[in-house]
Enzyme design. Structure first.
Site: not given
Length: 383
Positions: A141, A212-213, A284, A349
């Protein structure tokens, strides 16, 4: 200390107010008990710049609260099946908590490069670059110096629109080129939050922006999202190695634990004996979307408990589905004093593929001078 003036109304006025409230189904939408964010707790000066909380509200009463520290969505109040407003994104109650090292990027704008880059290395125009390493041997990120930790310049255009801008210096976090970024949040009257990203550079670089909520459609702080029903319009995903870097292959989802082509309860297969699930400690992974048509949802999530639904629309080719596997519940500074335990939120995302600069078959994330990076993602909420 604040002083409060107490008015004692007559019995008749009390009864009249109660009657009006009971007859007005929209009255519940203004229930202040649901509003868990104190805007004063977000007033700060960070890196010499002013930080505050901005509130967007549409004609139906949906409210989004966003801070210009990291461009983070702090609160998102949407109506449930009983028309009561429910906060469905995880976040902290005060700005200081977002500055803790290792916090999980709650609600943040992510850049320059969303997701992971193997060993923080890539080559561009024959030159090798080394990025900050903040995820074991990889860069995640944007590194420690990512956009999630920057104070963005903010302009609230109107009640529904917030514009954020940030200028990233040449060499910041190891990335080449001065990158000028603009992100616009717009709360639409159909209960959708649209996020528009654009960027320009003065030197060839790589870009992959996202948000990135963390969502829980049962309400932020509810203990699980494993009861949510999810569908993703993707026939394949990108399997990963032990450090969660894509192997470069595409793997079909049909008939397996990654098959969300039809609505499937998230918890149905999450603990299955599957190597990819073990590596990710759950989901993920990047899903390879079947469509780039932003008029069609690429993912749909529903909560039976609240009746709240979420549709995701995007111009991006990939979608990272993350099932909150690294949440621990140890933090006690969530909104309204809530903690956020293991698998109590999911992220969707929108993105270009992880580690794409090191895989020629993943599509380019290169941005050159004279070009404009543009992408749009919309989260639409249903009941």
């Amino acid at each position: 200390m604040k002083k409060y003036h107490i008015l004692i109304p007559s019995l008749a006025s009390i009864l009249l107010s109660a009657a009006l409230y009971s007859c007005n189904p929209k009255a519940k939408e203004s229930n202040t008990e649901q509003v868990q964010v104190d805007s004063a707790s977000f007033n700060a000066t960070i890196d010499g710049k002013t930080v505050k909380l901005y509130t967007l509200k549409n004609s139906t009463g949906v409210t989004a609260s966003i801070t210009n520290y990291g461009g983070r969505i702090v609160s998102l109040l949407v109506p449930d099946k009983n028309n009561a407003l429910t906060d469905i994104v995880l976040g902290y109650a005060k700005i200081g908590s977002y500055q803790k090292k290792g916090e999980p990027f709650f609600g943040a704008l992510i850049g320059r490069y969303g997701n992971r880059i193997a060993k923080g290395k890539f080559t561009l125009d024959g030159k090798a670059y080394q990025l900050q390493l903040n995820d074991g041997q990889n860069s995640l990120h944007g590194g420690d110096d990512g956009f999630f930790s920057k104070v963005w310049d903010a302009k609230q255009v109107d009640q529904k629109t917030l514009q954020l801008t940030y200028s990233s210096k040449d060499g910041e976090a190891g990335y080449p080129g001065k990158l000028d970024v603009a992100v616009t949040y717009t709360l639409l009257d159909d209960n959708a939050l649209k996020i528009e990203y654009s960027a320009k550079t003065d030197k060839t670089t790589i870009v992959n922006l996202t948000n990135h909520a963390y969502f829980n459609l049962n309400g932020a702080g509810s203990p699980t999202i494993l009861d949510h029903e999810l569908s993703i319009a993707a026939d394949s995903f990108t399997p990963v190695d032990s450090t969660l870097i894509p192997t470069g292959k595409l793997q079909a989802v049909a008939g397996g634990v990654f098959d969300f082509t039809k609505p499937t309860v998230i918890g149905k297969n999450i603990n299955a004996d599957d190597q990819q699930l073990k590596l990710g400690k759950g989901y993920d992974h990047n899903f390879v979307l079947n469509t780039h048509d932003s008029s069609k949802p690429v993912a749909v999530v529903k909560s039976k408990a609240t009746g709240i639904g979420l549709e995701v629309y995007t111009t991006e080719p990939g979608l990272q589905f993350y099932s909150g596997n690294f949440l621990t519940g140890k933090d006690k500074d969530g909104k309204a004093g809530k903690s956020y335990p293991y698998r109590s939120a999911f992220c969707l995302e929108t993105q270009h593929f992880p580690d794409a600069p090191n895989h020629t078959n993943f599509g380019s994330t290169v941005l050159k001078p004279g070009m404009t990076y543009q992408t749009t993602t919309t989260y639409k909420f249903l009941k």
